[in-house]
Design a protein around this motif. Sequence first.
Motif, PDB file in Angstrom:
ATOM      1  N   PRO A   1      -3.857   3.830   2.179  1.00 18.82           N
ATOM      2  CA  PRO A   1      -2.376   3.421   2.948  1.00 18.82           C
ATOM      3  C   PRO A   1      -2.716   2.847   4.007  1.00 18.82           C
ATOM      4  CG  PRO A   1      -2.598   5.677   2.252  1.00 18.82           C
ATOM      5  CD  PRO A   1      -3.692   5.352   1.953  1.00 18.82           C
TER       6      PRO A   1
ATOM      7  N   ASP B   1       1.709   3.546   2.217  1.00 20.34           N
ATOM      8  CA  ASP B   1       2.104   4.018   3.539  1.00 20.34           C
ATOM      9  C   ASP B   1       3.521   4.215   3.271  1.00 20.34           C
ATOM     10  OD1 ASP B   1       1.830   4.448   6.416  1.00 20.34           O
ATOM     11  OD2 ASP B   1       3.242   2.739   6.131  1.00 20.34           O
TER      12      ASP B   1
ATOM     13  N   THR C   1       0.814  -1.176  -0.187  1.00 21.08           N
ATOM     14  CA  THR C   1      -0.054  -0.169   0.009  1.00 21.08           C
ATOM     15  C   THR C   1       0.892   1.151  -0.140  1.00 21.08           C
ATOM     16  OG1 THR C   1      -0.110   0.384   2.202  1.00 21.08           O
ATOM     17  CG2 THR C   1      -1.568  -1.376   1.562  1.00 21.08           C
TER      18      THR C   1
ATOM     19  N   LYS D   1      -0.620   1.115   7.620  1.00 23.35           N
ATOM     20  CA  LYS D   1       0.499   1.296   8.215  1.00 23.35           C
ATOM     21  C   LYS D   1       0.512  -0.231   8.923  1.00 23.35           C
ATOM     22  CE  LYS D   1       1.975   4.741  10.425  1.00 23.35           C
ATOM     23  NZ  LYS D   1       3.127   5.017   9.512  1.00 23.35           N
TER      24      LYS D   1
ATOM     25  N   GLY E   1       4.994   3.803  -0.305  1.00 22.18           N
ATOM     26  CA  GLY E   1       4.518   5.224  -0.461  1.00 22.18           C
ATOM     27  C   GLY E   1       5.625   6.272  -0.971  1.00 22.18           C
TER      28      GLY E   1
END
Length: 429
Positions: free
Chosen positions: A149, A92, A90, A151, A98
């Motif tokens: 996103p 993140d 994702t 975590k 990210g």
Amino acid sequence: MIRRPVVLAMAGVAIAAALAVAALLISKRAIAPVSPPPPSSFDSQTKLAGARVVALGDCIVCHTAKGGKPFAGGLPLATPFGTIYATNITPDADTGIGNWSLEAFTRAIRNGVSRDGHLLYPAFPYIHFTHMSDSDIAAAYAYLMTREPVKATAPANALIFPLNFRPLLAFWNALFLRPGEQQTEASKDAEWNRGRLLVNGLGHCASCHSPLNVIGGEQPGQAFDGGVVDGWDAPALNTLNAAPKPWTKQQLVTYLRTGRASEHGAAAGPMLPVTRDLATVPAEDVEAIAAYLLSLQKPVASSNAPRAVRASAAPLTAAQQRGATLFAASCAQCHGNASPMQSPGQRPTLAFSTAVNAGTPRNAIQMVLGGIAWHGEDTINYMPAFGDVYSNEQIADLLSYVRATYSQHSAWTDVEATVAKVRKENDAR
């Protein structure tokens, strides 16, 4: 005379030195992190194309843990060398991708190298993804960077020494990685070339449907000869014409898009989520896959004409007779001849079943043990699990009866021992 402990110590030092040199020689440069690109920086058409690419690559299945958020990683991938945990893909910035640029993402896809320079394990099928086009890679990047996103840090991998020493992967790559976009073959039509790209690249079909060598690489010259994945036999894809009823293109398309072919059986195990992803992509993609796979078929050595009932005059063994009783109690309602559920449910006769006609009982055992789970309104195939109902001996008796009654092939051997082995493997996952 040098004593054995000294020799061992010297060998240990030499190995350590070699590994250290390898680490220095093989290290890859890090690519600078970037600020997570805003979703608005990607146009809608690119994101839509990316959804298609990610579905064809089956990314969500491997990068989503049971009960976890989509693409957030953490799924344990069992290998003969230990367990690898899928990473968070994702957007993140701390635990995902990210802060990866398109350059870093492309390098990971093409060469199996993370943004920070460490080598990725080939459980991530970059040896196939490397053949993707630049436009497909960019589209996948756009799609993933516009997901939610999350975590989430994947658990540490648990691999045996020395395979937990990542720089050694460079030697593996030298043997198996052939980077670069796949070129078209001018002598073939567009559908065949598209199918070849999807099967050999995005779909990475050979990674499951080919035998592996002792270091986890696909055996040269044996692509699509069949493999073992997550305790299931991945059948050979180059002998589809040798099935009791040879696969047609339309049957293969239907199977890949729905998880069921009326004259072959239902998808289960690792293949079931693949069919759910393929149901979301344009039909022409799956038609191209089917066209290419059917072009790979080997000559059929002998007739495989199907039969729906036991043709042999030989009497059932005691074990098969016990299996017949179990079949009547638990299976005949759906799978018996003239079963009221067989026609409306489009359940094929077991005489056509890939699992029943396979060389080993592994997939038939898995089906009986775990069934096919109910998935609510989107359920296409369902089969109750009998792993907690029947003993190893009873499952062996049941499958011995099914094999003798519905298949033309010889009886499986050591079925009960295989049931016990499969149970143990499943419990360890």
